[in-house]
Motif scaffolding. Sequence first.
Motif, PDB file in Angstrom:
ATOM      1  N   PRO A   2       0.820  -1.216   0.000  1.00 37.17           N
ATOM      2  CA  PRO A   2       0.000   0.000   0.000  1.00 37.17           C
ATOM      3  C   PRO A   2       0.850   1.261   0.000  1.00 37.17           C
ATOM      4  CG  PRO A   2       0.082  -0.946   2.181  1.00 37.17           C
ATOM      5  CD  PRO A   2       0.802  -1.909   1.278  1.00 37.17           C
ATOM      6  N   HIS A   3       0.251   2.339  -0.441  1.00 35.67           N
ATOM      7  CA  HIS A   3       0.886   3.652  -0.353  1.00 35.67           C
ATOM      8  C   HIS A   3       0.610   4.243   1.018  1.00 35.67           C
ATOM      9  CE1 HIS A   3       2.350   4.360  -4.434  1.00 35.67           C
ATOM     10  NE2 HIS A   3       1.371   3.562  -4.782  1.00 35.67           N
ATOM     11  N   SER A   4       1.512   5.060   1.469  1.00 37.53           N
ATOM     12  CA  SER A   4       1.397   5.681   2.782  1.00 37.53           C
ATOM     13  C   SER A   4       0.098   6.483   2.914  1.00 37.53           C
ATOM     14  CB  SER A   4       2.584   6.620   2.999  1.00 37.53           C
ATOM     15  OG  SER A   4       2.461   7.320   4.206  1.00 37.53           O
ATOM     16  N   VAL A  29       5.270  -0.587   2.845  1.00 38.26           N
ATOM     17  CA  VAL A  29       4.457   0.582   2.527  1.00 38.26           C
ATOM     18  C   VAL A  29       5.286   1.532   1.659  1.00 38.26           C
ATOM     19  CG1 VAL A  29       3.076   2.455   3.479  1.00 38.26           C
ATOM     20  CG2 VAL A  29       3.270   0.295   4.719  1.00 38.26           C
ATOM     21  N   ALA A  30       4.693   1.989   0.562  1.00 43.98           N
ATOM     22  CA  ALA A  30       5.388   2.843  -0.401  1.00 43.98           C
ATOM     23  C   ALA A  30       5.051   4.316  -0.186  1.00 43.98           C
ATOM     24  CB  ALA A  30       5.001   2.441  -1.823  1.00 43.98           C
ATOM     25  N   SER A  31       5.925   5.163  -0.665  1.00 46.68           N
ATOM     26  CA  SER A  31       5.721   6.622  -0.690  1.00 46.68           C
ATOM     27  C   SER A  31       5.544   7.229   0.692  1.00 46.68           C
ATOM     28  CB  SER A  31       4.527   6.986  -1.572  1.00 46.68           C
ATOM     29  OG  SER A  31       4.752   6.540  -2.886  1.00 46.68           O
ATOM     30  N   SER A  33       6.545   9.597   3.592  1.00 49.31           N
ATOM     31  CA  SER A  33       7.305  10.826   3.800  1.00 49.31           C
ATOM     32  C   SER A  33       8.296  10.615   4.940  1.00 49.31           C
ATOM     33  CB  SER A  33       6.376  11.982   4.162  1.00 49.31           C
ATOM     34  OG  SER A  33       5.542  12.276   3.073  1.00 49.31           O
ATOM     35  N   THR A  53       9.566   8.392   0.153  1.00 49.78           N
ATOM     36  CA  THR A  53       9.308   9.145  -1.064  1.00 49.78           C
ATOM     37  C   THR A  53      10.503  10.047  -1.373  1.00 49.78           C
ATOM     38  OG1 THR A  53       7.693  10.516  -2.187  1.00 49.78           O
ATOM     39  CG2 THR A  53       8.123  11.071   0.092  1.00 49.78           C
TER      40      THR A  53
END
Length: 77
Positions: A2-4, A29-31, A33, A53
């Motif tokens: 999943p994305h953050s 978890v992607a992206s 910050s 990211t």
Amino acid sequence: MPHSVGHPGRVRSQLNRLAEVAGDVPAMVASVSPVPELVAAYAEAGADRVALTLPTAPEAETLRMLDALAVFVGVYQ
């Protein structure tokens, strides 16, 4: 993967939902910050890995950001 969610208060519910849908799988978890509270929330909620990211920027600025990220991730190794 999943994305953050972007906010520490939403992390646990995101990973709980992932577990409901996918079962007991490793969570990367992607992206994410590079915000200490957000990364800590993912660690506390059981994320196996996070991918930080890195915005698109000119080369010199990107290299500065990578240097800063190297210092940042050193805390979590």
